[in-house]
Every structure is written in C-alpha cells, then in structure tokens.
Motif scaffolding. Structure first.
Motif, PDB file in Angstrom:
ATOM      1  N   GLU A   2      10.081  10.027  10.605  1.00 50.94           N
ATOM      2  CA  GLU A   2       9.872   8.799  10.003  1.00 50.94           C
ATOM      3  C   GLU A   2      10.057   7.079   9.515  1.00 50.94           C
ATOM      4  O   GLU A   2      11.085   7.403   8.650  1.00 50.94           O
ATOM      5  CB  GLU A   2       8.210   9.372   9.146  1.00 50.94           C
ATOM      6  N   THR A   3       9.800   6.478  10.061  1.00 47.18           N
ATOM      7  CA  THR A   3      10.537   5.313  10.354  1.00 47.18           C
ATOM      8  C   THR A   3      10.018   3.616  10.522  1.00 47.18           C
ATOM      9  O   THR A   3       9.269   3.436  11.444  1.00 47.18           O
ATOM     10  CB  THR A   3      11.686   5.328  11.333  1.00 47.18           C
ATOM     11  N   THR A   8      11.611  12.067   6.156  1.00 49.08           N
ATOM     12  CA  THR A   8      11.093  10.627   5.744  1.00 49.08           C
ATOM     13  C   THR A   8      11.506  10.062   4.384  1.00 49.08           C
ATOM     14  O   THR A   8      11.757  10.486   4.007  1.00 49.08           O
ATOM     15  CB  THR A   8       9.306  10.988   5.714  1.00 49.08           C
ATOM     16  N   GLY A   9      10.799   8.760   3.988  1.00 53.45           N
ATOM     17  CA  GLY A   9      11.590   8.275   2.814  1.00 53.45           C
ATOM     18  C   GLY A   9       9.564   8.184   2.033  1.00 53.45           C
ATOM     19  O   GLY A   9       8.909   8.123   1.966  1.00 53.45           O
ATOM     20  N   GLY A  10      10.502   6.488   1.679  1.00 48.74           N
ATOM     21  CA  GLY A  10      11.638   5.434   1.811  1.00 48.74           C
ATOM     22  C   GLY A  10      11.589   5.514   2.955  1.00 48.74           C
ATOM     23  O   GLY A  10      10.928   6.141   4.152  1.00 48.74           O
ATOM     24  N   LYS A  14       5.815  -2.386  10.262  1.00 50.13           N
ATOM     25  CA  LYS A  14       4.980  -2.900   9.727  1.00 50.13           C
ATOM     26  C   LYS A  14       3.900  -3.850   9.839  1.00 50.13           C
ATOM     27  O   LYS A  14       4.909  -5.352   9.713  1.00 50.13           O
ATOM     28  CB  LYS A  14       5.924  -2.975   7.943  1.00 50.13           C
ATOM     29  N   VAL A  49      -0.333   1.284  10.445  1.00 52.37           N
ATOM     30  CA  VAL A  49      -1.551   1.478   9.477  1.00 52.37           C
ATOM     31  C   VAL A  49      -2.051   0.287   9.598  1.00 52.37           C
ATOM     32  O   VAL A  49      -2.041  -1.229   9.874  1.00 52.37           O
ATOM     33  CB  VAL A  49      -0.552   1.531   8.199  1.00 52.37           C
ATOM     34  N   ARG A 108      -5.693  11.036   8.707  1.00 54.72           N
ATOM     35  CA  ARG A 108      -4.379  11.181   7.752  1.00 54.72           C
ATOM     36  C   ARG A 108      -4.855  12.570   7.097  1.00 54.72           C
ATOM     37  O   ARG A 108      -5.342  13.045   6.168  1.00 54.72           O
ATOM     38  CB  ARG A 108      -4.017  10.195   6.952  1.00 54.72           C
ATOM     39  N   MET A 111      -3.708   4.210  12.527  1.00 53.26           N
ATOM     40  CA  MET A 111      -3.698   5.542  10.991  1.00 53.26           C
ATOM     41  C   MET A 111      -4.388   4.632  10.109  1.00 53.26           C
ATOM     42  O   MET A 111      -4.292   2.988   9.944  1.00 53.26           O
ATOM     43  CB  MET A 111      -2.644   5.958  10.912  1.00 53.26           C
ATOM     44  N   PHE A 147       1.023  -1.408   0.174  1.00 52.25           N
ATOM     45  CA  PHE A 147      -0.094   0.741   0.429  1.00 52.25           C
ATOM     46  C   PHE A 147       0.987   1.186  -0.204  1.00 52.25           C
ATOM     47  O   PHE A 147       0.795   2.734   0.205  1.00 52.25           O
ATOM     48  CB  PHE A 147      -0.925   0.119   1.120  1.00 52.25           C
ATOM     49  N   LYS A 180       2.832   4.831  15.144  1.00 54.68           N
ATOM     50  CA  LYS A 180       2.226   4.514  14.744  1.00 54.68           C
ATOM     51  C   LYS A 180       1.607   3.052  13.872  1.00 54.68           C
ATOM     52  O   LYS A 180       1.980   3.460  12.115  1.00 54.68           O
ATOM     53  CB  LYS A 180       1.776   5.681  13.986  1.00 54.68           C
ATOM     54  N   GLU A 212      -5.567   3.108   6.683  1.00 50.84           N
ATOM     55  CA  GLU A 212      -4.637   2.742   5.455  1.00 50.84           C
ATOM     56  C   GLU A 212      -5.631   4.132   4.804  1.00 50.84           C
ATOM     57  O   GLU A 212      -6.557   3.515   4.285  1.00 50.84           O
ATOM     58  CB  GLU A 212      -4.649   1.048   4.904  1.00 50.84           C
ATOM     59  N   GLY A 213      -5.152   3.944   3.302  1.00 49.83           N
ATOM     60  CA  GLY A 213      -5.610   4.554   2.257  1.00 49.83           C
ATOM     61  C   GLY A 213      -4.580   5.913   1.476  1.00 49.83           C
ATOM     62  O   GLY A 213      -3.996   7.353   2.405  1.00 49.83           O
ATOM     63  N   SER A 238       6.475   2.981  12.335  1.00 48.56           N
ATOM     64  CA  SER A 238       5.303   2.466  11.691  1.00 48.56           C
ATOM     65  C   SER A 238       5.849   1.189  11.528  1.00 48.56           C
ATOM     66  O   SER A 238       5.681   0.873  10.436  1.00 48.56           O
ATOM     67  CB  SER A 238       4.975   3.360  10.984  1.00 48.56           C
ATOM     68  N   ASP A 272       2.221   4.095   0.182  1.00 45.13           N
ATOM     69  CA  ASP A 272       1.944   5.967  -0.592  1.00 45.13           C
ATOM     70  C   ASP A 272       3.254   6.519  -0.816  1.00 45.13           C
ATOM     71  O   ASP A 272       2.774   8.036  -1.687  1.00 45.13           O
ATOM     72  CB  ASP A 272       1.129   6.482   0.553  1.00 45.13           C
ATOM     73  N   SER A 273       4.055   6.037  -1.161  1.00 43.44           N
ATOM     74  CA  SER A 273       5.134   6.591  -1.668  1.00 43.44           C
ATOM     75  C   SER A 273       6.044   5.838  -2.588  1.00 43.44           C
ATOM     76  O   SER A 273       7.557   5.511  -2.886  1.00 43.44           O
ATOM     77  CB  SER A 273       6.320   7.140  -0.533  1.00 43.44           C
TER      78      SER A 273
END
Ligand SMILES: C[S@@+](CC[C@H](N)C(=O)[O-])C[C@H]1O[C@@H](n2cnc3c(N)ncnc32)[C@H](O)[C@@H]1O
Ligand SMILES: Nc1nc2[nH]cc(C(=O)O)c2c(=O)[nH]1
Ligand code: SF4
Ligand SMILES: [Mg+2]
Length: 258
Positions: A118-119, A91-93, A137, A183, A246, A216, A56, A181, A218-219, A135, A58-59
């Motif tokens: 953000e990692t 953030t990234g990646g 996974k 998802v 978001r 959070m 999913f 955080k 997903e979307g 975050s 978003d980046s």
C-alpha cells in the motif's frame, strides 16, 4: 531506479538505524479490507513514518505522530510466519520511504507470500510486489490550516509539493500488477482524478483499465462512512470506475489491529 530520494526521511526524533531493522508501528492478522483483494485473510505489517500528511490519515501514529518499535527484518518475517496466511500487506505510513522495506519484501517473496504494498505512489523502489495498491493523494487531502489535525497548516505546502510524482506513478504501474485507489471526500475530487488519470496514461506504456481505478469513501469510522459511501457508490456507477468498501471499518469500526 529510485525516484524522489530527497523525500526519504526517518521519523522525527529517532536516531537513524542502520543494519537490518525497520520502524514497525503494528503487525496484525485481519481480512484485507480494501481493493480488489477485499476479504482475503492477510497479515499486515505497518511501518512508521510518512513523507505526506493527509488531514484524514487513519494511521495517525505513523504520520502525524510516528510511534514504533524498531524490529529486525528476521523478526518481522518470523512474526508474519506465526500466522496462517498466504497474503501479506506492507503498509504504513509510507512503506517505500524505507530502503529496508526492499529487504523485507525480498525475504517475504522467498517464503512464497503474495505481497501487496500500500503506497501513496510518490516513491519508486525496485522490489518484488505482486500487487501495488497505489493511492495518489488529491488536493482534498492537503492539511490546510482549517483541516490540520495538529497545528495550523504547517505541513500544507510540503504535502502539496510532494503528493504527486508522475514518474514514480508511471514506474509503479509499468512494473507491477496495480490498482489505483482514490480516497473520495466529495464529488469535486472527480475532476482531479480524471486529469491525473490522463497524465498517468500518457506517461505509461501499460493499459490502465477503468476496473483498475477504485473509488474509496473517506472515513475512519462507520459513522463517517455512513456520510460518504453512498455518494461514492453513485460516482463509481456514473464514471464506470470500481467502488471499494472499507470492510475492516464495517466489521470492526476503528479498533486498532484490524
Ligand atoms: C494509511 S495509508 C498507508 C499507505 C500509504 N501511505 C497510502 O496513503 O497509500 C493506507 C490506505 O488508507 C487510506 N486512507 C487513509 N486514511 C483514510 C481515511 N480517513 N478514509 C479512507 N481511506 C483512508 C489511504 O489512502 C491508503 O489507501
Ligand atoms: N483490514 C485492513 N485492511 C487494510 N487494507 C489496507 C489497509 C492499510 O491501512 O493500508 C488496511 C487496514 O488497516 N486494515
Ligand atoms: S500518505 Fe498514507 S500514511 Fe501518509 S498521511 Fe496520507 S494516508 Fe497517512
Ligand atoms: Mg488502514
């Protein structure tokens, strides 16, 4: 301490750059859209390259198809300073893939910025971070054959093997102010969250308050969030964790640079 050094890679097809540069996908000024600082005017620096492949993501152009310009750290700092903000998000990646992210964070710290990183929580690096936004996974992020946005699940086992690094998670929590955080794609995610929180709590000396655990939805688009946000809000009430919106998606949908 560096955990998981073997996972560090640079995006495919790029010569390894030395010196003071970082692969930068985008740099923009917006409102922090997620987490406990949602709504705060912030400059975002987005590095390219990731050790995971969430279906999913978003980046997309930092993970599945990394796209970037190499920028000198000095140039990144100059561009950050051209915006009138006290807060910076790296953030990234996955920003902590890159050794030079530490140099950038050192420079931003010297200039007095409040720094959020953000990692995905799989890599620990010793760096000045005011808020680490972790975050982890969940299994529901794995790009199985059916969910793979690009192929037939070629990344699934690599993603699955690397998505949780308890040692790195515990070190990040021990060394910084943090938020966890998650998802959420559906209510089944809660079983794994409860289990993982138990493991992190056992591995760290820091207290993890329920208010530091964020759910959070997903979307990537407003339409997708319309499907998930209410369920996630109800889960937050049921379990006593915090809901995070978001905000950027609500405000600007999936426009780039927001
Ligand atoms: C693109 S990631 C970059 C940082 C790091 N790789 C990570 O995953 O935390 C930034 C944030 O967006 C979240 N995210 C990515 N795709 C998402 C989606 N489709 N819906 C909701 N959150 C998403 C990630 O979990 C993370 O909190
Ligand atoms: N406005 C805005 N807030 C964000 N918070 C975390 C983001 C990220 O992609 O890491 C993000 C983002 O991409 N945009
Ligand atoms: S870890 Fe973050 S950047 Fe990497 S694929 Fe997942 S959401 Fe995208
Ligand atoms: Mg984002």
């Amino acid at each position: 301490m560096l955990v998981n050094a073997e996972n560090i890679e640079i995006p495919d097809g790029e010569p390894r750059r030395s010196g003071n540069s970082l692969p930068i996908n985008e740099l923009f000024y917006s409102l922090q859209g997620e987490g406990i600082l949602a709504g705060v005017p912030t400059v975002f620096v987005r590095t390219s390259g990731c050790n995971l492949r969430c279906w999913f993501c978003d980046s997309y152009y930092t993970s599945w198809e990394p796209n970037h310009s190499w920028m000198e750290i000095e140039g990144v700092v100059d561009e950050v300073q051209s915006h009138d903000a006290d807060h910076v998000v790296l953030t990234g990646g996955e920003p902590l893939l890159h050794e030079n992210s530490v140099r950038l964070l050192d420079e931003l710290n010297k200039s007095g910025y409040h720094i959020t990183v953000e990692t995905n929580g799989t890599i620990y690096r010793d760096a000045p971070i005011d808020l680490v936004s972790i975050s982890p996974k969940l299994a529901s992020s794995t790009p199985t054959e059916k969910k793979d946005p690009q192929g037939d699940g070629e990344w699934a086992s690599r993603h699955e093997n690397n998505r949780i690094n308890l040692e790195a998670l515990a070190s990040l929590v021990d060394d910084h102010e943090f938020q966890l955080k998650f998802v959420i794609t559906d209510r089944n995610d809660m079983v794994e969250i409860e289990e993982l929180l138990g493991e992190i709590r056992a591995a760290t000396t820091s207290r993890i308050a329920d208010s530091a655990v964020l759910l959070m939805p997903e979307g990537m688009t407003r339409e997708q969030l319309d499907e998930t946000r209410k369920i996630v809000a109800e889960l937050a009430m049921e379990y006593g964790y915090r809901y995070t919106p978001r905000l950027h998606v609500d405000l600007w949908n999936d426009e780039p640079g927001t």
